[in-house]
Design a protein around this motif. Structure first.
Motif, mmCIF file in Angstrom:
data_model
loop_
_atom_site.group_PDB
_atom_site.id
_atom_site.type_symbol
_atom_site.label_atom_id
_atom_site.label_comp_id
_atom_site.label_asym_id
_atom_site.label_seq_id
_atom_site.Cartn_x
_atom_site.Cartn_y
_atom_site.Cartn_z
ATOM 1 N N THR A 110 0.835 -1.200 0.000
ATOM 2 C CA THR A 110 0.000 0.000 0.000
ATOM 3 C C THR A 110 0.868 1.247 0.000
ATOM 4 O OG1 THR A 110 -0.107 0.170 2.407
ATOM 5 C CG2 THR A 110 -1.719 -1.253 1.327
ATOM 6 N N LEU A 111 0.274 2.349 -0.401
ATOM 7 C CA LEU A 111 0.989 3.622 -0.377
ATOM 8 C C LEU A 111 1.423 3.972 1.040
ATOM 9 C CD1 LEU A 111 -1.329 5.563 -2.841
ATOM 10 C CD2 LEU A 111 0.981 4.733 -3.316
ATOM 11 N N TYR A 112 0.601 3.639 2.026
ATOM 12 C CA TYR A 112 0.969 3.897 3.421
ATOM 13 C C TYR A 112 2.185 3.062 3.812
ATOM 14 C CZ TYR A 112 0.426 4.687 8.441
ATOM 15 O OH TYR A 112 0.645 5.047 9.741
ATOM 16 N N GLN A 113 2.186 1.775 3.475
ATOM 17 C CA GLN A 113 3.311 0.912 3.841
ATOM 18 C C GLN A 113 4.616 1.369 3.197
ATOM 19 O OE1 GLN A 113 1.562 -2.736 2.467
ATOM 20 N NE2 GLN A 113 0.916 -3.365 4.517
ATOM 21 N N ARG A 114 4.540 2.014 2.043
ATOM 22 C CA ARG A 114 5.746 2.427 1.344
ATOM 23 C C ARG A 114 6.217 3.826 1.735
ATOM 24 N NH1 ARG A 114 4.769 2.380 -4.591
ATOM 25 N NH2 ARG A 114 7.024 2.644 -4.674
ATOM 26 N N PHE A 115 5.268 4.726 2.016
ATOM 27 C CA PHE A 115 5.666 6.128 2.111
ATOM 28 C C PHE A 115 5.288 6.827 3.415
ATOM 29 C CE2 PHE A 115 4.902 5.446 -2.541
ATOM 30 C CZ PHE A 115 6.230 5.478 -2.923
ATOM 31 N N ALA A 116 4.553 6.190 4.316
ATOM 32 C CA ALA A 116 4.145 6.868 5.545
ATOM 33 C C ALA A 116 5.370 7.288 6.352
ATOM 34 C CB ALA A 116 3.259 5.959 6.390
ATOM 35 N N PHE A 165 8.013 7.851 9.053
ATOM 36 C CA PHE A 165 8.544 7.058 10.160
ATOM 37 C C PHE A 165 8.337 5.554 9.964
ATOM 38 C CE2 PHE A 165 6.743 10.981 12.177
ATOM 39 C CZ PHE A 165 7.941 11.684 12.231
ATOM 40 N N TYR A 166 7.257 5.133 9.285
ATOM 41 C CA TYR A 166 6.936 3.711 9.206
ATOM 42 C C TYR A 166 7.156 3.112 7.826
ATOM 43 C CZ TYR A 166 4.321 5.275 13.320
ATOM 44 O OH TYR A 166 3.960 5.859 14.504
ATOM 45 N N GLY A 167 7.052 3.904 6.774
ATOM 46 C CA GLY A 167 7.066 3.378 5.421
ATOM 47 C C GLY A 167 8.426 2.893 4.963
ATOM 48 N N VAL A 168 8.396 1.889 4.060
ATOM 49 C CA VAL A 168 9.612 1.325 3.461
ATOM 50 C C VAL A 168 9.388 1.262 1.945
ATOM 51 C CG1 VAL A 168 11.153 -0.663 3.346
ATOM 52 C CG2 VAL A 168 10.113 -0.022 5.530
ATOM 53 N N PRO A 169 9.988 2.175 1.166
ATOM 54 C CA PRO A 169 9.731 2.226 -0.279
ATOM 55 C C PRO A 169 10.135 0.962 -1.024
ATOM 56 C CG PRO A 169 10.740 4.266 0.489
ATOM 57 C CD PRO A 169 10.830 3.308 1.627
ATOM 58 N N THR A 170 11.040 0.161 -0.470
ATOM 59 C CA THR A 170 11.564 -1.007 -1.182
ATOM 60 C C THR A 170 10.757 -2.277 -0.956
ATOM 61 O OG1 THR A 170 13.090 -1.430 0.659
ATOM 62 C CG2 THR A 170 13.900 -0.085 -1.184
ATOM 63 N N LEU A 171 9.606 -2.189 -0.306
ATOM 64 C CA LEU A 171 8.789 -3.379 -0.090
ATOM 65 C C LEU A 171 8.426 -4.049 -1.411
ATOM 66 C CD1 LEU A 171 6.307 -2.172 2.675
ATOM 67 C CD2 LEU A 171 8.114 -3.874 2.943
ATOM 68 N N LYS A 172 8.315 -5.375 -1.373
ATOM 69 C CA LYS A 172 7.953 -6.148 -2.557
ATOM 70 C C LYS A 172 6.466 -6.519 -2.507
ATOM 71 C CE LYS A 172 12.548 -8.282 -2.699
ATOM 72 N NZ LYS A 172 13.288 -9.578 -2.624
ATOM 73 N N PRO A 173 5.845 -6.750 -3.664
ATOM 74 C CA PRO A 173 4.440 -7.177 -3.669
ATOM 75 C C PRO A 173 4.272 -8.553 -3.036
ATOM 76 C CG PRO A 173 5.099 -6.351 -5.828
ATOM 77 C CD PRO A 173 6.357 -6.501 -5.026
ATOM 78 N N GLU A 174 3.099 -8.773 -2.466
ATOM 79 C CA GLU A 174 2.735 -10.081 -1.945
ATOM 80 C C GLU A 174 2.113 -10.918 -3.062
ATOM 81 O OE1 GLU A 174 1.239 -9.258 2.523
ATOM 82 O OE2 GLU A 174 0.124 -8.193 0.974
ATOM 83 N N SER A 175 2.322 -12.211 -3.010
ATOM 84 C CA SER A 175 1.668 -13.113 -3.958
ATOM 85 C C SER A 175 1.339 -14.416 -3.236
ATOM 86 C CB SER A 175 2.561 -13.393 -5.178
ATOM 87 O OG SER A 175 3.767 -14.021 -4.780
ATOM 88 N N THR A 206 11.718 -2.610 14.619
ATOM 89 C CA THR A 206 12.165 -1.410 13.899
ATOM 90 C C THR A 206 11.050 -0.387 13.715
ATOM 91 O OG1 THR A 206 11.630 -2.388 11.749
ATOM 92 C CG2 THR A 206 13.836 -2.822 12.645
ATOM 93 N N PHE A 207 9.810 -0.747 14.086
ATOM 94 C CA PHE A 207 8.644 0.122 13.903
ATOM 95 C C PHE A 207 8.462 0.503 12.427
ATOM 96 C CE2 PHE A 207 9.532 0.589 18.398
ATOM 97 C CZ PHE A 207 8.264 0.477 18.957
ATOM 98 N N THR A 208 8.791 -0.434 11.547
ATOM 99 C CA THR A 208 8.579 -0.240 10.111
ATOM 100 C C THR A 208 7.969 -1.515 9.543
ATOM 101 O OG1 THR A 208 10.797 -1.045 9.553
ATOM 102 C CG2 THR A 208 10.541 1.330 9.896
ATOM 103 N N TYR A 209 7.556 -1.452 8.264
ATOM 104 C CA TYR A 209 7.000 -2.615 7.603
ATOM 105 C C TYR A 209 8.114 -3.419 6.933
ATOM 106 C CZ TYR A 209 2.410 -0.702 8.485
ATOM 107 O OH TYR A 209 1.287 -0.229 9.114
ATOM 108 N N ALA A 210 7.869 -4.739 6.833
ATOM 109 C CA ALA A 210 8.876 -5.621 6.250
ATOM 110 C C ALA A 210 8.177 -6.789 5.568
ATOM 111 C CB ALA A 210 9.833 -6.131 7.318
#
Length: 654
Positions: free
Chosen positions: A450-456, A458-468, A506-510
């Protein structure tokens, strides 16, 4: 403590009386063809041609995106109809979904608290939710999921729960499954219905609706209101956290000719819920004066047209989902602490072509634009705004080489602005002989971060990969004794790659490298005598982390392995209806305020209900929820309602 071993010993005998809730098609009116009845049942998705329709057969839409007879669908689908909603006296749809095979529901506190619906052990954000054909998942929420807290049942006519991935017709987010909600459908003539009830926690619920069809016009309008003092969201709190919602749904249809028509549909809800937070200095969940508001609007406008003598049906539409959420520190200061704005716009085309008696083709193209804005205030405030788009094409073939055998296969291609192209496949088969139906399916799912997971901030990680995801299931259903006994068993297995989770370290998405969910669902229904129905289900879901490391093989959070539900309903000759539902849910795992894994005990909850008609148009009803006042939690630290009683009046004009 309800240990898993005790739970299993108790639930297995109960499972001998289990079932999916099934919707039955209405018998054709004298002036209606089978085709018209199918079209009316199919969520205004026209294009079902030359299908033999038996008045007691279910119609399923969620499997292929077009109406199909349920015994020709190779995927596992549960259908909940309006009669079931009223018989169970459902207020929040999530409470009814929680008693469905393969479904787990968690809620942060009482009414209005964030509510997640997980299908077969998937994340709640991996459940695609549709209301009248509009995808309502929120692009401004962290995982892009839909909050079922605000979805009330007053205007709902029908719900389909498709268990398992299904990205070919529906696209992103359908990794766990699909919940397809259909509001009031106009029928010939004029109909009106309404109810009002009052009960525990000073709760008031009211709904009213009118619908009808005459000549070239059809329409429906429903309005609802709910207010309750609620319970403390924090399990250790003493201050009640109230909830209020008012909303409306509506639709208009105009048949410009026998082959061309216009459909307009809309849904609106305005909700306010009081929350508890994590105040200093302890920063643990406790009573606070915080509250939040949500305004949701979902709309659709479309044109449908048949061509080539009805052999080809086309649908061209525009859908919008707009969600505004605001959080406040206190009703006294009304100081806004954060806000979120999410908007999705979708242009879509679908063609449905009956090439020949054994071959039907479904083709579609879509373009979706999403955007979100998230802003927080204070010393560490932030303001983020981002947008993305996806263009998709898909095709499905529904083949009936034999009268009893239906094969369905499809492929979808998604072109995402940020992640490029992704191809998804799916196939299923259904074979019927006698009272037996054999089912098998293979399905894939795809979900971009999601845009939130990538760019929010303090929490976002732009390099996240899509789920499948890849999923397999096998099932068999059987009827006995002239359909007085129905049994269904399904085995499933799903592997998810690059599943996204929040990392408390890390208080971020992974991305988690891999997760797996496998298990079985048993559903039974028995009608030993006229007026008596005993139904229920048993689900075993083993959802685990398969990524190498310390958590390999460990259970995923908030996924009980075992769950069982049983309902008994009896209508006496005098018209009085009596019913009861018992739900048993096994142990699960959650995390504490510091990210440590902690156990959640299983629980058993029972409820009873009754309804008595007064003449042909009125009825009085009442129920007691959590009859034995069980103390339990579905999310660690958050409370759940104790024993509660409600009573009301229902009316209907047809």
């Amino acid at each position: 403590m309800l240990k898993s071993s005790l739970f299993a010993a108790t639930a297995l005998p109960l499972a001998l009386f289990a079932t999916p809730a099934r919707a039955q098609g209405a018998p054709p009116k004298p002036d209606q063809t089978d085709q018209q009845v199918v079209d009316e049942t199919s969520q205004d998705i026209v294009g079902v041609f030359s299908l033999p329709l038996e008045s007691r057969k279910d119609i399923v839409i969620s499997s292929t995106g077009v109406a199909e007879l349920s015994d020709r669908v190779g995927q596992a689908v549960t259908v909940i109809d309006r009669d079931t909603i009223e018989r169970r006296q459902t207020v929040a749809l999530s409470d009814l979904l929680a008693t469905t095979a393969g479904v787990t529901v968690t809620r942060n506190g009482g009414p209005g608290g964030f509510t997640a619906v997980r299908i077969r052990g998937a994340e709640g954000e991996q459940t695609l939710t549709l209301i009248d054909g509009v995808r309502v998942n929120d692009p401004s929420s962290p995982g892009g999921g839909f909050d079922f807290a605000n979805l009330l049942a007053g205007s709902i006519d029908r719900v389909e729960v498709l268990r398992g991935p299904n990205s070919v017709p529906w696209g992103s987010q359908a990794i766990g499954g699909v919940v397809d909600v259909i509001t009031t459908k106009p029928r010939y003539g004029l109909q009106a219905r309404g109810n009002i009830e009052y009960g525990s926690f000073d709760s008031v619920t009211a709904n009213a609706g009118v619908s009808g069809r005459s000549g070239i016009f059809s329409g429906a309008l429903d309005a609802g209101y709910l207010r309750t003092d609620g319970i403390s969201a924090a399990a250790n709190g003493t201050e009640r956290d109230g909830y209020r919602q008012y909303g409306a749904t509506g639709r208009i249809g105009v048949d410009l000719s026998d082959d061309v028509g216009i459909d307009v549909r809309a849904y609106y809800a305005d909700s306010r819920v009081e929350n508890d937070g994590f105040p200093a200095p302890a920063y643990v969940l406790a009573d606070t004066p915080e509250y939040s508001t949500a305004k949701e609007f979902y709309g659709y406008a479309g044109l449908h047209a048949k061509a080539f003598g009805g052999a080809v049906s086309n649908r061209l539409g525009f859908a919008i989902a707009d969600i505004d959420r605001d959080n406040f520190a206190s009703p006294v200061t009304r100081a806004k602490t954060s806000l979120a704005r999410g908007r999705t716009e979708r242009f879509e085309y679908q063609g449905d072509w009956q090439v020949a008696d054994p071959l039907r083709l479904v083709l579609g193209a879509e373009h979706e634009r999403t955007r979100f804005r998230a802003q927080s205030f204070g010393a560490f405030g932030s303001n983020d705004a981002h947008a993305s788009w996806t263009t998709s094409v898909y095709g499905e073939a529904i083949v009936t080489p034999l009268d009893r055998l239906t094969l369905t296969g499809g492929v979808r291609y998604d072109d995402n602005r940020d992640f490029g192209g992704h191809t998804t496949f799916g196939a299923n088969a259904a074979y019927n002989f006698g009272g037996t139906t054999l089912r098998a399916s293979y399905a894939e799912g795809f979900k971009a971060p999601t845009l939130y997971q990538r760019f929010a901030a303090f929490y976002g990680v732009p390099t996240l990969k899509p789920e499948s995801a890849q999923s397999y299931d096998l099932g068999i259903s059987q009827t006995f004794l002239g359909e007085r006994l129905r049994a269904e068993v399904t085995w499933f297995h799903r592997d998810t790659i690059n599943q996204i989770d929040f990392d408390p370290a890390t208080f971020t998405y992974a991305n988690i490298a891999r997760t797996r969910a496998e298990g079985a669902e048993v559903e039974l229904e028995i009608k030993p005598v006229d007026g008596l129905t005993v139904s229920g289900n048993l689900s075993y879901i083993d959802a685990t982390n398969r990524a190498p490391g310390a958590l390999f093989g460990r259970s995923l959070l908030r996924r009980p392995k075992l769950a069982s539900n049983i309902s008994v309903d009896y209508r006496l000759p005098v018209g009085l209806s009596l019913g009861a539902t018992v739900s048993l849910v096994g142990d699960s795992i959650d995390v504490d305020d510091f990210g440590n894994r902690v156990p959640l005990d299983g629980y058993a909850v029972a409820g009873v209900r009754a309804e008595m008609p007064i003449g042909k148009r009125f009825a009085v009803y009442g129920r007691v929820d959590n009859l034995f006042d069980a103390k339990y939690q579905t999310v660690r630290g958050y409370g759940t309602p104790g024993r509660a009683a409600y009573g009301g009046v229902r009316l209907r004009f047809e």
